[in-house]
Design a protein around this motif. Structure first.
Motif, PDB file in Angstrom:
ATOM      1  N   ALA A 116       0.818  -1.212   0.000  1.00 35.82           N
ATOM      2  CA  ALA A 116       0.000   0.000   0.000  1.00 35.82           C
ATOM      3  C   ALA A 116       0.850   1.260   0.000  1.00 35.82           C
ATOM      4  CB  ALA A 116      -0.931  -0.006   1.214  1.00 35.82           C
ATOM      5  N   GLU A 117       1.927   1.246   0.762  1.00 26.22           N
ATOM      6  CA  GLU A 117       2.757   2.436   0.899  1.00 26.22           C
ATOM      7  C   GLU A 117       3.460   2.813  -0.399  1.00 26.22           C
ATOM      8  OE1 GLU A 117       3.130   4.636   3.403  1.00 26.22           O
ATOM      9  OE2 GLU A 117       1.485   3.580   4.389  1.00 26.22           O
ATOM     10  N   LYS A 118       3.673   1.843  -1.267  1.00 29.14           N
ATOM     11  CA  LYS A 118       4.395   2.151  -2.526  1.00 29.14           C
ATOM     12  C   LYS A 118       3.454   2.239  -3.725  1.00 29.14           C
ATOM     13  CE  LYS A 118       5.552  -2.642  -3.729  1.00 29.14           C
ATOM     14  NZ  LYS A 118       6.629  -3.622  -3.977  1.00 29.14           N
ATOM     15  N   THR A 119       2.145   2.138  -3.488  1.00 26.04           N
ATOM     16  CA  THR A 119       1.174   2.137  -4.590  1.00 26.04           C
ATOM     17  C   THR A 119       0.413   3.453  -4.631  1.00 26.04           C
ATOM     18  OG1 THR A 119       0.908  -0.260  -4.373  1.00 26.04           O
ATOM     19  CG2 THR A 119      -0.792   0.917  -5.614  1.00 26.04           C
ATOM     20  N   SER A 147     -19.629 -15.944 -17.460  1.00 19.37           N
ATOM     21  CA  SER A 147     -20.397 -14.702 -17.346  1.00 19.37           C
ATOM     22  C   SER A 147     -19.525 -13.464 -17.267  1.00 19.37           C
ATOM     23  CB  SER A 147     -21.284 -14.763 -16.095  1.00 19.37           C
ATOM     24  OG  SER A 147     -20.496 -14.816 -14.917  1.00 19.37           O
ATOM     25  N   GLY A 148     -18.242 -13.625 -16.912  1.00 16.51           N
ATOM     26  CA  GLY A 148     -17.374 -12.467 -16.723  1.00 16.51           C
ATOM     27  C   GLY A 148     -17.476 -11.888 -15.315  1.00 16.51           C
ATOM     28  N   TYR A 149     -18.112 -12.631 -14.409  1.00 24.13           N
ATOM     29  CA  TYR A 149     -18.297 -12.137 -13.038  1.00 24.13           C
ATOM     30  C   TYR A 149     -16.966 -12.088 -12.292  1.00 24.13           C
ATOM     31  CZ  TYR A 149     -20.420 -11.780  -8.368  1.00 24.13           C
ATOM     32  OH  TYR A 149     -20.771 -11.375  -7.107  1.00 24.13           O
ATOM     33  N   TYR A 150     -16.087 -13.064 -12.571  1.00 21.12           N
ATOM     34  CA  TYR A 150     -14.803 -13.127 -11.873  1.00 21.12           C
ATOM     35  C   TYR A 150     -13.683 -12.555 -12.735  1.00 21.12           C
ATOM     36  CZ  TYR A 150     -17.465 -16.313  -8.941  1.00 21.12           C
ATOM     37  OH  TYR A 150     -18.431 -16.861  -8.134  1.00 21.12           O
ATOM     38  N   SER A 151     -12.691 -11.955 -12.080  1.00 25.01           N
ATOM     39  CA  SER A 151     -11.543 -11.381 -12.780  1.00 25.01           C
ATOM     40  C   SER A 151     -10.694 -12.477 -13.412  1.00 25.01           C
ATOM     41  CB  SER A 151     -10.694 -10.569 -11.799  1.00 25.01           C
ATOM     42  OG  SER A 151      -9.444 -10.236 -12.366  1.00 25.01           O
ATOM     43  N   ILE A 203      -0.613 -10.368  -8.604  1.00 27.26           N
ATOM     44  CA  ILE A 203      -0.952  -9.065  -8.038  1.00 27.26           C
ATOM     45  C   ILE A 203      -1.399  -8.191  -9.192  1.00 27.26           C
ATOM     46  CG2 ILE A 203      -0.109  -7.017  -6.825  1.00 27.26           C
ATOM     47  CD1 ILE A 203       2.072  -8.818  -5.581  1.00 27.26           C
ATOM     48  N   GLY A 204      -2.533  -7.524  -9.036  1.00 20.75           N
ATOM     49  CA  GLY A 204      -2.980  -6.683 -10.136  1.00 20.75           C
ATOM     50  C   GLY A 204      -4.238  -5.907  -9.819  1.00 20.75           C
ATOM     51  N   TYR A 256      -4.115  -8.796  -4.183  1.00 20.95           N
ATOM     52  CA  TYR A 256      -2.747  -9.169  -3.833  1.00 20.95           C
ATOM     53  C   TYR A 256      -2.730 -10.673  -3.546  1.00 20.95           C
ATOM     54  CZ  TYR A 256       1.844  -8.805  -1.551  1.00 20.95           C
ATOM     55  OH  TYR A 256       3.178  -8.931  -1.217  1.00 20.95           O
ATOM     56  N   GLY A 257      -2.269 -11.443  -4.533  1.00 16.20           N
ATOM     57  CA  GLY A 257      -2.351 -12.899  -4.433  1.00 16.20           C
ATOM     58  C   GLY A 257      -1.148 -13.573  -3.808  1.00 16.20           C
TER      59      GLY A 257
END
Length: 373
Positions: A104-107, A148-152, A159-160, A210-211
């Motif tokens: 978080a601090e670098k994003t 359906s496109g419901y999930y990414s 990470i994305g 964040y995986g």
């Protein structure tokens, strides 16, 4: 203060205790606080909090005010620069918050961060990262279209950027939460996380998945998949659609019908009784081994003091239950073994008198009390 971890509880006393103990282990090196909101649980959750965790701030509501309002209550009094909305039926690892705060601090332009959620069997939960449920996506999902496109499309260990995160774990700056008005209290249960994620995105911030860290979400404790759930979920989706998209007669009719018809045909939960032939207990304590062994008697129990030995013996023995003594093996290592899906799993939280786990994301978990020697 760096972080406020907010846990909303309703009637899951033992899972709440296990969750808190995992959070405590995860914030030892951070300037952080834990705030628990209880929505008038009929069990002894509040008594447990007062007796076991008197140092933790408890907001004890005298009625069930719903998910959105209760979390908003806690965020108002939170002192942390960041807030993490966390379900009580979750287990975090010792470095979960450290990793996410570092990211978080670098994003730049950060909205909310979610992480990889797995269920009690170690299976990945795809709702960890979702796309915007547009009317077309909603209709396809209601009709059961798997594409359906419901999930990414983002892979589970990547990470994305993503659009929608799940309310079981959402970490963000308190200023972001406040800027978009927090959770919308028009929702009582379900849909609030979709709405908040979408509001954050519309406000110009970017949500991230964040995986690289995994969190257990037992899920069945707070989200039983029955007709009541279906009715509330599709009702929430109907509300989301009406608030955020232009009215279109065809889609409006389809979503409305889906919200009303799907609950009528949703199957009720039927728990399949599992067969346990043996148990593997990962511990270096003969006393705790004997306590756990007494629970499973007369089934065969084996003690393991190394992960390598456990992995060699477990190797997909699905009728074996693996119990992790977290006094001995840390949660991060335990969860990494969960993800191998070698059998059934339970955890003995530190300083607790029970073991718990769940074999399905659709049904309630199991709590087994330990007897004193």
């Amino acid at each position: 203060m760096q972080l406020s971890v907010i846990i909303l509880n309703y009637n899951v006393r033992y899972f709440l205790e296990a969750c808190i103990r995992s959070v405590q282990a995860a914030i030892t090196t951070l300037d952080a606080e834990i705030i628990v909101v209880d929505n008038n649980s009929p069990d002894d959750s509040c008594d447990m909090m007062r007796n076991t965790f008197p140092e933790i701030q408890l907001i004890a509501n005298t009625e069930n005010v719903g998910f959105a309002k209760a979390n908003n209550q806690a965020v108002k009094v939170a002192k942390g620069q960041y807030v993490c909305i966390l379900n009580p039926d979750t287990i975090v690892t010792e470095d979960t918050f450290i990793q996410l705060l570092k990211f978080a601090e670098k994003t730049e332009n950060l909205g909310s961060i979610g992480c990889k959620l797995i269920d009690g069997s170690g299976a990945f939960l795809p709702e960890s990262k979702r796309n915007i449920p547009t009317p077309m996506v909603s209709v396809k999902k209601i009709l059961g279209n798997k594409n359906s496109g419901y999930y990414s499309e983002l892979k589970e260990n990547e990470i994305g950027k993503v659009a929608i995160l799940v309310g079981a774990f959402m970490l963000m700056k308190k200023t972001v939460y406040d800027a978009v008005g927090g959770f919308d209290e028009d929702y009582f249960m379900y849909g609030e996380d979709i709405d908040l994620s979408y509001k954050i995105k519309k406000a110009g911030f970017q949500n991230y998945y964040y995986g690289k860290t995994s969190v257990i979400h037992y899920k069945g404790e707070s989200t039983l998949k029955d007709k009541t759930y279906a009715k509330r979920f599709y009702g929430a989706m109907q509300l989301f659609y009406k608030k955020h998209f232009k009215r279109n007669f065809v889609y409006d009719v389809a979503v409305t019908l889906g919200a009303r018809l799907i609950p009528l045909v949703s199957p009720s939960n039927k728990t399949t009784k599992k067969e346990i032939h043996s148990c593997f207990i990962v511990t270096n304590s003969s006393e705790r081994f004997q306590q756990i062994q007494a629970v499973y008697h007369p089934k065969k129990c084996e003690q393991f003091e190394t992960v390598d030995e456990l992995l060699l013996q477990a190797n997909h023995k699905n009728q074996t239950e693996i119990i992790f003594d977290t006094h001995f093996i840390d949660l991060k290592s335990s969860i990494q073994i969960f993800e191998k899906q070698l059998g059934y799993y339970k955890i003995l939280p530190k300083n607790s008198t029970f073991i718990l786990g769940s074999d399905s994301s659709k049904n309630r978990g199991e709590v087994l009390m330990l007897t004193k020697n």
